[in-house]
Design a protein around this motif. Structure first.
Motif, short mmCIF file in Angstrom:
data_model
loop_
_atom_site.label_atom_id
_atom_site.label_comp_id
_atom_site.label_asym_id
_atom_site.label_seq_id
_atom_site.Cartn_x
_atom_site.Cartn_y
_atom_site.Cartn_z
N SER A 114 0.86 -1.19 0.00
CA SER A 114 0.00 0.00 0.00
C SER A 114 0.89 1.23 0.00
O SER A 114 2.08 1.16 -0.28
N ASP A 115 0.32 2.38 0.36
CA ASP A 115 1.11 3.61 0.42
C ASP A 115 2.30 3.47 1.38
O ASP A 115 3.37 4.03 1.14
N ALA A 116 2.10 2.70 2.46
CA ALA A 116 3.19 2.51 3.42
C ALA A 116 4.37 1.80 2.78
O ALA A 116 5.51 1.94 3.23
N GLY A 117 4.10 1.03 1.72
CA GLY A 117 5.16 0.30 1.04
C GLY A 117 6.19 1.20 0.39
O GLY A 117 7.28 0.74 0.01
N ARG A 118 5.89 2.50 0.25
CA ARG A 118 6.86 3.42 -0.34
C ARG A 118 7.91 3.88 0.67
O ARG A 118 8.91 4.48 0.29
N LEU A 119 7.67 3.61 1.94
CA LEU A 119 8.65 3.99 2.96
C LEU A 119 9.92 3.15 2.79
O LEU A 119 9.84 1.94 2.57
N PRO A 120 11.10 3.77 2.90
CA PRO A 120 12.35 3.01 2.76
C PRO A 120 12.43 1.82 3.71
O PRO A 120 12.92 0.76 3.34
N GLU A 121 11.95 1.98 4.95
CA GLU A 121 12.04 0.89 5.91
C GLU A 121 11.16 -0.29 5.50
O GLU A 121 11.50 -1.45 5.74
N ILE A 122 10.04 0.00 4.84
CA ILE A 122 9.18 -1.09 4.38
C ILE A 122 9.80 -1.79 3.18
O ILE A 122 9.75 -3.02 3.05
N ALA A 123 10.40 -1.02 2.29
CA ALA A 123 11.09 -1.63 1.15
C ALA A 123 12.20 -2.55 1.62
O ALA A 123 12.39 -3.66 1.09
N GLU A 124 12.93 -2.12 2.64
CA GLU A 124 13.99 -2.96 3.20
C GLU A 124 13.41 -4.17 3.90
O GLU A 124 13.94 -5.29 3.79
N ALA A 125 12.30 -4.00 4.61
CA ALA A 125 11.65 -5.13 5.27
C ALA A 125 11.19 -6.15 4.25
O ALA A 125 11.37 -7.36 4.44
N ARG A 126 10.60 -5.68 3.16
CA ARG A 126 10.15 -6.59 2.11
C ARG A 126 11.32 -7.37 1.53
O ARG A 126 11.24 -8.59 1.34
N ARG A 127 12.44 -6.69 1.29
CA ARG A 127 13.62 -7.35 0.73
C ARG A 127 14.13 -8.43 1.69
O ARG A 127 14.46 -9.54 1.27
N ARG A 128 14.16 -8.11 2.98
CA ARG A 128 14.69 -9.06 3.95
C ARG A 128 13.78 -10.26 4.14
O ARG A 128 14.25 -11.39 4.31
N VAL A 129 12.48 -10.05 4.11
CA VAL A 129 11.55 -11.17 4.25
C VAL A 129 11.68 -12.12 3.06
O VAL A 129 11.74 -13.35 3.22
N PHE A 130 11.75 -11.56 1.85
CA PHE A 130 11.90 -12.41 0.66
C PHE A 130 13.25 -13.13 0.67
O PHE A 130 13.34 -14.30 0.30
N ALA A 131 14.31 -12.43 1.08
CA ALA A 131 15.63 -13.05 1.14
C ALA A 131 15.63 -14.24 2.09
O ALA A 131 16.24 -15.28 1.82
N ASP A 132 14.93 -14.09 3.21
CA ASP A 132 14.84 -15.19 4.17
C ASP A 132 14.09 -16.38 3.57
O ASP A 132 14.51 -17.54 3.73
N ARG A 133 13.00 -16.10 2.86
CA ARG A 133 12.24 -17.19 2.25
C ARG A 133 13.08 -17.91 1.18
O ARG A 133 13.07 -19.14 1.11
N PHE A 134 13.80 -17.16 0.36
CA PHE A 134 14.64 -17.79 -0.65
C PHE A 134 15.72 -18.65 -0.01
O PHE A 134 16.02 -19.75 -0.47
N ARG A 135 16.33 -18.14 1.06
CA ARG A 135 17.41 -18.87 1.72
C ARG A 135 16.88 -20.19 2.28
O ARG A 135 17.53 -21.23 2.17
N ARG A 136 15.71 -20.16 2.88
CA ARG A 136 15.16 -21.38 3.48
C ARG A 136 14.75 -22.40 2.42
O ARG A 136 14.82 -23.62 2.66
N ALA A 137 14.30 -21.93 1.26
CA ALA A 137 13.82 -22.85 0.21
C ALA A 137 14.93 -23.31 -0.73
O ALA A 137 14.72 -24.26 -1.51
N GLU A 138 16.09 -22.67 -0.67
CA GLU A 138 17.17 -23.01 -1.61
C GLU A 138 17.57 -24.48 -1.60
O GLU A 138 17.87 -25.05 -2.66
N PRO A 139 17.58 -25.18 -0.44
CA PRO A 139 17.93 -26.61 -0.47
C PRO A 139 17.05 -27.45 -1.38
O PRO A 139 17.50 -28.49 -1.88
#
Length: 217
Positions: A114-139
């Protein structure tokens, strides 16, 4: 994961029990208030801990939300090991579809897109959540390459992005319903692309180079 009630909880002390209570309270606050109105103080009150207990482990609101979401998705979307890449990917895709259409998934969409997604901290949070999911599924992808089910050099992150893309398209763009068949179709598309060599590391590098050239044009 069971979310906290709307009011303050009983004191839970410290340690793992307190951490679990804080994570649950964070998700509950995210559901009830959204990211914009979520506060560390509100989470602490709901979890039944002092706010210093929260700050001892999480430095700010963003890191608290990222950790709570990462832990939630790790539980909600476990890494499968069925012995075959097709059934592994089907389990991943179905779990993702189920999770993202549930209460927490809908709250995540509101907070991060949403509009909150434009905040830099939310963009960073989104990146970190996805990075964690990719790391866990990589095996899942690594094992499939070792079994000879996928070409050597298949890029796990690109494959997982391809798997998730049809689901997120329906969630965020077309608003079409997410059904079990949606996840299964995503698996068929992903496997076809991977086995054709379109998701290797070399292919990913070529795509990024093309995107960079287009951006400079």
């Amino acid at each position: 994961m069971e979310l906290g009630s709307s009011g303050p909880a009983r004191p839970v002390g410290r340690g793992r029990k307190a951490q679990a209570a804080v994570r649950a309270a964070t998700l509950a606050e995210l559901l009830d208030r959204g990211y914009a109105e979520l506060t560390v103080e509100g989470v602490a009150q709901r979890a039944g801990v002092h706010k210093t207990t929260v700050y001892r482990r999480w430095k700010d609101r963003a890191s608290l939300v990222v950790d709570a979401l990462a832990e939630h998705f790790a539980t909600d979307i476990p890494t499968p090991d069925t012995g075959a890449v097709e059934t592994d990917l089907r389990a991943l895709a179905r779990a993702l579809a189920h999770s993202m259409t549930g209460p927490v998934g809908r709250a995540v969409q509101t907070a991060m897109y949403s509009d909150a997604g434009r905040l830099p901290e939310i963009a960073e949070a989104r990146r970190r959540v996805f990075a964690d999911r990719f790391r866990r599924a990589e095996p899942v992808i690594t094992r499939a390459i070792e079994r000879g089910e996928l070409p050597a050099g298949t890029d796990p992150v690109e494959l997982l992005k391809t798997l998730a893309a049809p689901i997120y398209f329906r969630l965020l763009v077309s608003a079409d319903p997410i059904e079990e068949g949606t996840a299964d179709q995503a698996v068929r598309i992903t496997l076809a692309a991977a086995r054709a060599g379109a998701l290797t590391q070399d292919s990913a590098v070529a795509v990024k180079a093309t995107e960079a050239d287009a951006g400079q044009a």
